[in-house]
Scaffold this motif. Structure first.
Motif, PDB file in Angstrom:
ATOM      1  N   ARG A 248     -37.938  -6.541 -14.476  1.00  0.00           N
ATOM      2  CA  ARG A 248     -37.341  -5.917 -15.262  1.00  0.00           C
ATOM      3  C   ARG A 248     -36.529  -5.198 -15.127  1.00  0.00           C
ATOM      4  NH1 ARG A 248     -43.082  -3.308 -14.750  1.00  0.00           N
ATOM      5  NH2 ARG A 248     -44.383  -4.658 -15.952  1.00  0.00           N
ATOM      6  N   GLN A 249     -36.153  -4.778 -13.755  1.00  0.00           N
ATOM      7  CA  GLN A 249     -34.936  -4.625 -13.473  1.00  0.00           C
ATOM      8  C   GLN A 249     -33.452  -5.224 -13.889  1.00  0.00           C
ATOM      9  OE1 GLN A 249     -35.047  -3.451  -9.333  1.00  0.00           O
ATOM     10  NE2 GLN A 249     -36.373  -1.942  -9.781  1.00  0.00           N
ATOM     11  N   ALA A 250     -33.734  -6.660 -13.794  1.00  0.00           N
ATOM     12  CA  ALA A 250     -32.802  -7.617 -13.993  1.00  0.00           C
ATOM     13  C   ALA A 250     -32.624  -7.275 -15.726  1.00  0.00           C
ATOM     14  CB  ALA A 250     -33.040  -9.209 -13.257  1.00  0.00           C
ATOM     15  N   ALA A 251     -34.056  -7.571 -16.180  1.00  0.00           N
ATOM     16  CA  ALA A 251     -33.773  -7.508 -17.920  1.00  0.00           C
ATOM     17  C   ALA A 251     -33.013  -6.520 -17.770  1.00  0.00           C
ATOM     18  CB  ALA A 251     -35.214  -7.118 -17.846  1.00  0.00           C
ATOM     19  N   ARG A 252     -33.117  -5.541 -17.416  1.00  0.00           N
ATOM     20  CA  ARG A 252     -32.759  -3.687 -17.945  1.00  0.00           C
ATOM     21  C   ARG A 252     -31.199  -3.922 -17.837  1.00  0.00           C
ATOM     22  NH1 ARG A 252     -36.992  -0.578 -17.048  1.00  0.00           N
ATOM     23  NH2 ARG A 252     -36.961  -0.545 -14.744  1.00  0.00           N
ATOM     24  N   ALA A 253     -30.769  -4.241 -16.686  1.00  0.00           N
ATOM     25  CA  ALA A 253     -29.204  -4.282 -16.263  1.00  0.00           C
ATOM     26  C   ALA A 253     -28.618  -4.950 -16.849  1.00  0.00           C
ATOM     27  CB  ALA A 253     -28.987  -4.804 -14.481  1.00  0.00           C
ATOM     28  N   ARG A 254     -29.239  -6.357 -17.146  1.00  0.00           N
ATOM     29  CA  ARG A 254     -28.277  -7.304 -18.287  1.00  0.00           C
ATOM     30  C   ARG A 254     -28.378  -6.440 -19.847  1.00  0.00           C
ATOM     31  NH1 ARG A 254     -31.816 -10.848 -17.131  1.00  0.00           N
ATOM     32  NH2 ARG A 254     -33.332 -10.915 -19.019  1.00  0.00           N
ATOM     33  N   HIS A 255     -29.474  -6.235 -19.794  1.00  0.00           N
ATOM     34  CA  HIS A 255     -29.428  -5.043 -21.293  1.00  0.00           C
ATOM     35  C   HIS A 255     -28.147  -4.079 -21.290  1.00  0.00           C
ATOM     36  CE1 HIS A 255     -30.162  -3.235 -25.297  1.00  0.00           C
ATOM     37  NE2 HIS A 255     -30.259  -2.122 -24.580  1.00  0.00           N
ATOM     38  N   GLU A 256     -27.969  -3.495 -20.289  1.00  0.00           N
ATOM     39  CA  GLU A 256     -27.032  -2.431 -20.383  1.00  0.00           C
ATOM     40  C   GLU A 256     -25.734  -2.925 -19.868  1.00  0.00           C
ATOM     41  OE1 GLU A 256     -27.539   0.718 -20.135  1.00  0.00           O
ATOM     42  OE2 GLU A 256     -29.422   0.874 -20.840  1.00  0.00           O
ATOM     43  N   ALA A 257     -25.626  -4.439 -19.493  1.00  0.00           N
ATOM     44  CA  ALA A 257     -23.812  -5.015 -19.599  1.00  0.00           C
ATOM     45  C   ALA A 257     -23.462  -5.465 -21.025  1.00  0.00           C
ATOM     46  CB  ALA A 257     -24.087  -5.707 -18.025  1.00  0.00           C
ATOM     47  N   THR A 258     -24.693  -5.939 -21.054  1.00  0.00           N
ATOM     48  CA  THR A 258     -24.266  -5.865 -22.751  1.00  0.00           C
ATOM     49  C   THR A 258     -24.257  -5.346 -23.758  1.00  0.00           C
ATOM     50  OG1 THR A 258     -26.178  -8.061 -22.334  1.00  0.00           O
ATOM     51  CG2 THR A 258     -25.864  -7.997 -24.549  1.00  0.00           C
ATOM     52  N   LEU A 259     -24.566  -3.935 -23.943  1.00  0.00           N
ATOM     53  CA  LEU A 259     -24.528  -2.779 -24.577  1.00  0.00           C
ATOM     54  C   LEU A 259     -23.664  -1.973 -23.955  1.00  0.00           C
ATOM     55  CD1 LEU A 259     -25.588  -0.793 -26.296  1.00  0.00           C
ATOM     56  CD2 LEU A 259     -26.994   0.467 -24.804  1.00  0.00           C
ATOM     57  N   ASP A 260     -22.622  -2.265 -23.011  1.00  0.00           N
ATOM     58  CA  ASP A 260     -21.473  -1.779 -22.466  1.00  0.00           C
ATOM     59  C   ASP A 260     -20.726  -2.420 -22.710  1.00  0.00           C
ATOM     60  OD1 ASP A 260     -22.481   0.104 -21.001  1.00  0.00           O
ATOM     61  OD2 ASP A 260     -22.182  -0.147 -19.016  1.00  0.00           O
ATOM     62  N   LYS A 261     -20.926  -4.268 -22.934  1.00  0.00           N
ATOM     63  CA  LYS A 261     -19.101  -4.962 -23.883  1.00  0.00           C
ATOM     64  C   LYS A 261     -19.609  -4.910 -25.074  1.00  0.00           C
ATOM     65  CE  LYS A 261     -21.131  -9.474 -23.332  1.00  0.00           C
ATOM     66  NZ  LYS A 261     -21.100 -10.830 -22.961  1.00  0.00           N
ATOM     67  N   ALA A 262     -20.707  -4.756 -25.587  1.00  0.00           N
ATOM     68  CA  ALA A 262     -20.671  -4.626 -27.316  1.00  0.00           C
ATOM     69  C   ALA A 262     -19.586  -3.110 -27.433  1.00  0.00           C
ATOM     70  CB  ALA A 262     -21.864  -4.524 -27.944  1.00  0.00           C
ATOM     71  N   THR A 263     -20.353  -1.462 -26.631  1.00  0.00           N
ATOM     72  CA  THR A 263     -19.519  -0.590 -27.018  1.00  0.00           C
ATOM     73  C   THR A 263     -18.069  -0.587 -27.068  1.00  0.00           C
ATOM     74  OG1 THR A 263     -21.616   0.679 -26.225  1.00  0.00           O
ATOM     75  CG2 THR A 263     -19.664   2.156 -26.555  1.00  0.00           C
TER      76      THR A 263
END
Length: 78
Positions: A9-24
């Motif tokens: 879960r933590q890895a998926a959350r970190a991956r989501h946040e990194a992708t969200l940062d990249k898109a932002t």
């Protein structure tokens, strides 16, 4: 057998946040250009899928707002 659910879960959350940062970051970059902002263009710039962008409640309103503000206004006179 060890339960690694929380670590996953933590890895998926970190991956989501990194992708969200990249898109932002890509959205900010595109906002400074004269070209219209589209989901496809943002997806290509950020390296994410369009379907992922459509499913992001944090980004979708910002994208739609920038799309509206970047549309050229049409004159009623031809």
């Amino acid at each position: 057998m060890a339960d690694h659910t929380e670590r996953l879960r933590q890895a998926a959350r970190a991956r989501h946040e990194a992708t969200l940062d990249k898109a932002t970051a890509a959205l900010r970059s595109l906002a400074g250009t004269p070209e219209p902002i589209t989901f496809g263009r943002l997806a290509q710039t950020a390296g994410v899928s369009r379907s992922w962008l459509y499913r992001q409640p944090e980004l979708r309103p910002q994208i739609e707002q920038l799309r509206q503000s970047s549309r050229p206004t049409r004159s009623s006179v031809p």
